[in-house]
Scaffold this motif. Structure first.
Motif, PDB file in Angstrom:
ATOM      1  N   ALA A 299       0.861  -1.182   0.000  1.00 52.55           N
ATOM      2  CA  ALA A 299       0.000   0.000   0.000  1.00 52.55           C
ATOM      3  C   ALA A 299       0.893   1.226   0.000  1.00 52.55           C
ATOM      4  N   ALA A 300       0.401   2.304  -0.598  1.00 54.08           N
ATOM      5  CA  ALA A 300       1.211   3.529  -0.687  1.00 54.08           C
ATOM      6  C   ALA A 300       1.300   4.245   0.646  1.00 54.08           C
ATOM      7  N   LYS A 301       0.202   4.259   1.416  1.00 58.67           N
ATOM      8  CA  LYS A 301       0.181   5.014   2.672  1.00 58.67           C
ATOM      9  C   LYS A 301      -0.619   4.264   3.725  1.00 58.67           C
ATOM     10  N   PHE A 302      -0.208   4.425   4.998  1.00 57.42           N
ATOM     11  CA  PHE A 302      -0.918   3.864   6.145  1.00 57.42           C
ATOM     12  C   PHE A 302      -1.075   4.950   7.197  1.00 57.42           C
ATOM     13  N   ARG A 303      -2.296   5.010   7.787  1.00 59.29           N
ATOM     14  CA  ARG A 303      -2.487   5.843   8.972  1.00 59.29           C
ATOM     15  C   ARG A 303      -3.534   5.177   9.858  1.00 59.29           C
ATOM     16  N   PHE A 304      -3.430   5.466  11.149  1.00 58.53           N
ATOM     17  CA  PHE A 304      -4.309   4.857  12.143  1.00 58.53           C
ATOM     18  C   PHE A 304      -4.871   5.962  13.016  1.00 58.53           C
ATOM     19  N   GLU A 305      -6.218   6.164  12.913  1.00 53.47           N
ATOM     20  CA  GLU A 305      -6.875   7.256  13.634  1.00 53.47           C
ATOM     21  C   GLU A 305      -8.153   6.755  14.291  1.00 53.47           C
ATOM     22  N   ARG A 306      -8.282   7.035  15.586  1.00 51.37           N
ATOM     23  CA  ARG A 306      -9.496   6.731  16.343  1.00 51.37           C
ATOM     24  C   ARG A 306      -9.983   5.292  16.113  1.00 51.37           C
ATOM     25  N   GLY A 307      -9.046   4.364  16.176  1.00 50.85           N
ATOM     26  CA  GLY A 307      -9.405   2.962  16.057  1.00 50.85           C
ATOM     27  C   GLY A 307      -9.700   2.490  14.660  1.00 50.85           C
ATOM     28  N   ARG A 308      -9.280   3.235  13.645  1.00 48.79           N
ATOM     29  CA  ARG A 308      -9.551   2.834  12.262  1.00 48.79           C
ATOM     30  C   ARG A 308      -8.269   2.921  11.433  1.00 48.79           C
ATOM     31  N   VAL A 309      -8.032   1.873  10.662  1.00 44.99           N
ATOM     32  CA  VAL A 309      -6.899   1.821   9.738  1.00 44.99           C
ATOM     33  C   VAL A 309      -7.337   2.382   8.392  1.00 44.99           C
ATOM     34  N   HIS A 310      -6.486   3.202   7.790  1.00 47.73           N
ATOM     35  CA  HIS A 310      -6.721   3.707   6.441  1.00 47.73           C
ATOM     36  C   HIS A 310      -5.501   3.354   5.584  1.00 47.73           C
ATOM     37  N   LEU A 311      -5.753   2.569   4.539  1.00 50.03           N
ATOM     38  CA  LEU A 311      -4.693   2.205   3.600  1.00 50.03           C
ATOM     39  C   LEU A 311      -5.000   2.819   2.248  1.00 50.03           C
ATOM     40  N   ALA A 312      -4.168   3.761   1.824  1.00 44.39           N
ATOM     41  CA  ALA A 312      -4.350   4.384   0.505  1.00 44.39           C
ATOM     42  C   ALA A 312      -3.391   3.736  -0.485  1.00 44.39           C
ATOM     43  N   GLY A 313      -3.843   3.626  -1.717  1.00 43.04           N
ATOM     44  CA  GLY A 313      -2.990   3.052  -2.747  1.00 43.04           C
ATOM     45  C   GLY A 313      -2.703   1.578  -2.553  1.00 43.04           C
ATOM     46  N   ALA A 314      -3.671   0.823  -2.002  1.00 46.80           N
ATOM     47  CA  ALA A 314      -3.490  -0.623  -1.860  1.00 46.80           C
ATOM     48  C   ALA A 314      -3.368  -1.256  -3.242  1.00 46.80           C
ATOM     49  N   GLN A 315      -2.485  -2.243  -3.371  1.00 45.31           N
ATOM     50  CA  GLN A 315      -2.092  -2.727  -4.697  1.00 45.31           C
ATOM     51  C   GLN A 315      -2.550  -4.145  -4.978  1.00 45.31           C
ATOM     52  N   GLY A 316      -3.733  -4.502  -4.485  1.00 49.87           N
ATOM     53  CA  GLY A 316      -4.283  -5.815  -4.790  1.00 49.87           C
ATOM     54  C   GLY A 316      -4.762  -5.907  -6.225  1.00 49.87           C
ATOM     55  N   ALA A 317      -4.896  -7.132  -6.730  1.00 54.04           N
ATOM     56  CA  ALA A 317      -5.369  -7.346  -8.101  1.00 54.04           C
ATOM     57  C   ALA A 317      -6.832  -6.924  -8.217  1.00 54.04           C
ATOM     58  N   PRO A 318      -7.185  -6.075  -9.198  1.00 54.38           N
ATOM     59  CA  PRO A 318      -8.577  -5.598  -9.314  1.00 54.38           C
ATOM     60  C   PRO A 318      -9.597  -6.723  -9.414  1.00 54.38           C
ATOM     61  N   GLU A 319      -9.263  -7.796 -10.120  1.00 48.71           N
ATOM     62  CA  GLU A 319     -10.229  -8.884 -10.273  1.00 48.71           C
ATOM     63  C   GLU A 319     -10.471  -9.603  -8.944  1.00 48.71           C
ATOM     64  N   ARG A 320      -9.445  -9.669  -8.124  1.00 50.27           N
ATOM     65  CA  ARG A 320      -9.607 -10.302  -6.805  1.00 50.27           C
ATOM     66  C   ARG A 320     -10.487  -9.443  -5.902  1.00 50.27           C
ATOM     67  N   VAL A 321     -10.295  -8.129  -5.960  1.00 45.61           N
ATOM     68  CA  VAL A 321     -11.125  -7.209  -5.175  1.00 45.61           C
ATOM     69  C   VAL A 321     -12.564  -7.237  -5.681  1.00 45.61           C
ATOM     70  N   ALA A 322     -12.738  -7.247  -7.012  1.00 46.15           N
ATOM     71  CA  ALA A 322     -14.084  -7.270  -7.597  1.00 46.15           C
ATOM     72  C   ALA A 322     -14.854  -8.512  -7.168  1.00 46.15           C
ATOM     73  N   MET A 323     -14.163  -9.644  -7.065  1.00 44.33           N
ATOM     74  CA  MET A 323     -14.824 -10.875  -6.622  1.00 44.33           C
ATOM     75  C   MET A 323     -15.309 -10.743  -5.184  1.00 44.33           C
ATOM     76  N   ARG A 324     -14.494 -10.120  -4.323  1.00 44.19           N
ATOM     77  CA  ARG A 324     -14.901  -9.928  -2.926  1.00 44.19           C
ATOM     78  C   ARG A 324     -16.077  -8.960  -2.818  1.00 44.19           C
TER      79      ARG A 324
END
Length: 482
Positions: A299-324
């Motif tokens: 992932a390009a960026k990680f931050r953790f705020e108020r109990g929540r993870v934010h991952l920007a620029g995650a690099q998973g395969a689009p077809e794998r994400v689309a299936m989920r």
């Protein structure tokens, strides 16, 4: 104790629920109409149909039935409980007439079931696409400033996103790009934001990282960041990560999902898909000892705020994400009438789609009321986006009633079912006009043309109202305690 049956019982039922129905009917309308009630030594306001029923309904069994139906509907649909109550009250009048005419309840239920295709067709003819959400938000009775924020949040979330509403020091809309999920930091101190993040995802309890020491040393030499998300992290594994993080040797974060059980596994599986990581799981034959660079997510960026993870620029395969995402959408459809399960599936879809929006309402005297109004408006918006709208202010429902008037009624039960549907469809408009003190000559078309109601929500509310009316009218006997 006394035993009632027949006409005396029906009169007792009507008398028991009449105060709640009158109060709910008086609350229908824009601009925040509500009911004032006394609570101990103070005066409070109830604004939704379910809330009014909770405050006004007695312990009479009919009052409990009404209250339970409205509370269940609020959980299922998120809105429309006041309309449901007035629809049920109007339909009950016709259902009682049918029972007085010796039409058995089973025949009435069957006739209502046979009427469904005609109701569906009439709703379809009145339904149009949702071009703008302004009319739906206006129908929720929120003020102009909050209405603008609701529309902004809805637009930022898009079709597959999710808007969370909460109180905060100031009103604002914050859109989060990328994969987002609730988590718990298992180390000490605050976590810093990180760039160019490598991700380990494990559906395991990690206790020993001895085989990963060379990997961590390599991260330290190259200045790269490591995020470890597992079902549990403790013992030597946690000590190694924390020691290196605190010493500044390597940028790292150790987290566990905020959920537990199967839902925690879903978060891990979704994270693996979004980041492109291979899931570490003994059942699938992978272990932390056999971890290879190709098994890490990115992932390009990680931050953790108020109990929540934010991952920007995650690099998973689009077809794998689309299936989920497709799996989450199938669960949303399957759990349509199970509100907690449906909401969980909607969160998963938003997480995977990378569309997570927070709508903050400034704390103040009526901020709790505004939060609930915003949530109801968003429910209406999301429903309308997917399945269209009908004209608001009761007009669309009355148009549907007009379309049904020409339907053939083959017997007394069919005529009674049609009369119930007609009465229920016309009841909200009559309440609105009465509450607005409109003259009969101004009855139709008085509401602004932009006001709209979600078509599917209106259809579902009608079904529950008719079912409740038949249930109340079909009670044959009761033993009442005094």
């Amino acid at each position: 104790m006394r035993t009632l049956a027949g006409q005396p019982l029906q009169e007792d039922i009507v008398e028991a629920i009449a105060p709640a129905l009158r109060a709910i009917a008086a609350s229908i309308g824009p601009e925040g109409r509500h009911v004032i009630y006394c609570n101990g030594g103070g005066v409070q306001a109830a604004r939704t149909g379910s809330e009014i029923a909770r405050r006004i309904c007695s312990d009479h069994f009919a009052g409990r039935l009404l209250k339970e139906a409205l509370v269940d509907a609020e959980r299922q649909f998120g809105d429309g409980t006041a309309r449901l109550a007035v629809m049920a009250g109007a339909a009950l009048v016709e259902a009682r007439r049918a029972c007085e005419a010796s039409i058995e309840t089973d025949r009435l239920v069957e006739a209502l079931a046979l009427l469904r295709p005609e109701l569906d067709a009439a709703f379809a003819q009145e339904t149009r696409g949702c071009d703008t959400g302004a009319g739906l938000v206006a129908a929720a009775g929120v003020d102009a400033t909050l209405a603008g924020l609701i529309l902004e949040a809805d637009a930022a979330a898009g079709p597959g996103g999710l808007v969370e509403v909460s109180e905060a020091p100031e009103s604002a809309v914050t859109a989060t790009d990328g994969f987002s999920f609730e988590a718990r930091h298992v180390g000490a101190g605050a976590l810093a934001a990180m760039d160019d993040v490598h991700v380990i995802v494990a559906n395991e309890m990690l206790t020993d990282f001895r085989t990963l020491v060379p990997v961590i040393e390599g991260f330290a030499e190259r200045g790269k960041a490591l995020l470890v998300v597992a079902r549990g992290i403790e013992g030597a594994a946690l000590q190694l990560l924390e020691r290196n993080r605190k010493a500044g040797v390597v940028k790292t974060a150790a987290l566990v999902p905020g959920d537990a059980g199967p839902r925690a596994v879903e978060i891990l599986e979704d994270l693996a898909a979004a980041s492109g990581a291979a899931m570490i799981c003994a059942r699938s034959g992978t272990s932390i000892e056999a971890l290879k660079p190709a098994m890490l997510g990115r992932a390009a960026k990680f931050r953790f705020e108020r109990g929540r993870v934010h991952l920007a620029g995650a690099q998973g395969a689009p077809e794998r994400v689309a299936m989920r995402i497709a799996l989450a959408e199938a669960e949303i459809r399957a759990k349509r009438y199970l509100p907690l399960d449906r909401e969980h599936a909607e969160r998963r879809r938003a997480r995977l789609a990378g569309r997570w929006v927070e709508l903050a309402v400034a704390r103040g005297f009526e901020s709790a009321v505004q939060v609930e109004s915003a949530r109801r408006a968003l429910v209406a918006l999301r429903a309308a986006r997917t399945e269209g709208v009908i004209a608001g202010g009761g007009r669309g429902l009355e148009n549907i009633a007009d379309r049904l008037r020409g339907a053939a009624a083959h017997d007394a039960a069919a005529r009674a079912a049609a009369a119930m549907a007609d009465a229920a469809l016309r009841a909200p408009g009559r309440c609105l006009r009465r509450n607005a003190s409109e003259a009969a000559s101004q009855a139709r078309g008085a509401m602004p043309a932009s006001v709209a109601d979600p078509a599917r929500l209106s259809r579902d509310v009608l079904d529950v109202a008719l079912s409740l009316a038949v249930r109340l009218a079909g009670i044959g006997g009761a033993v009442l305690r005094h």
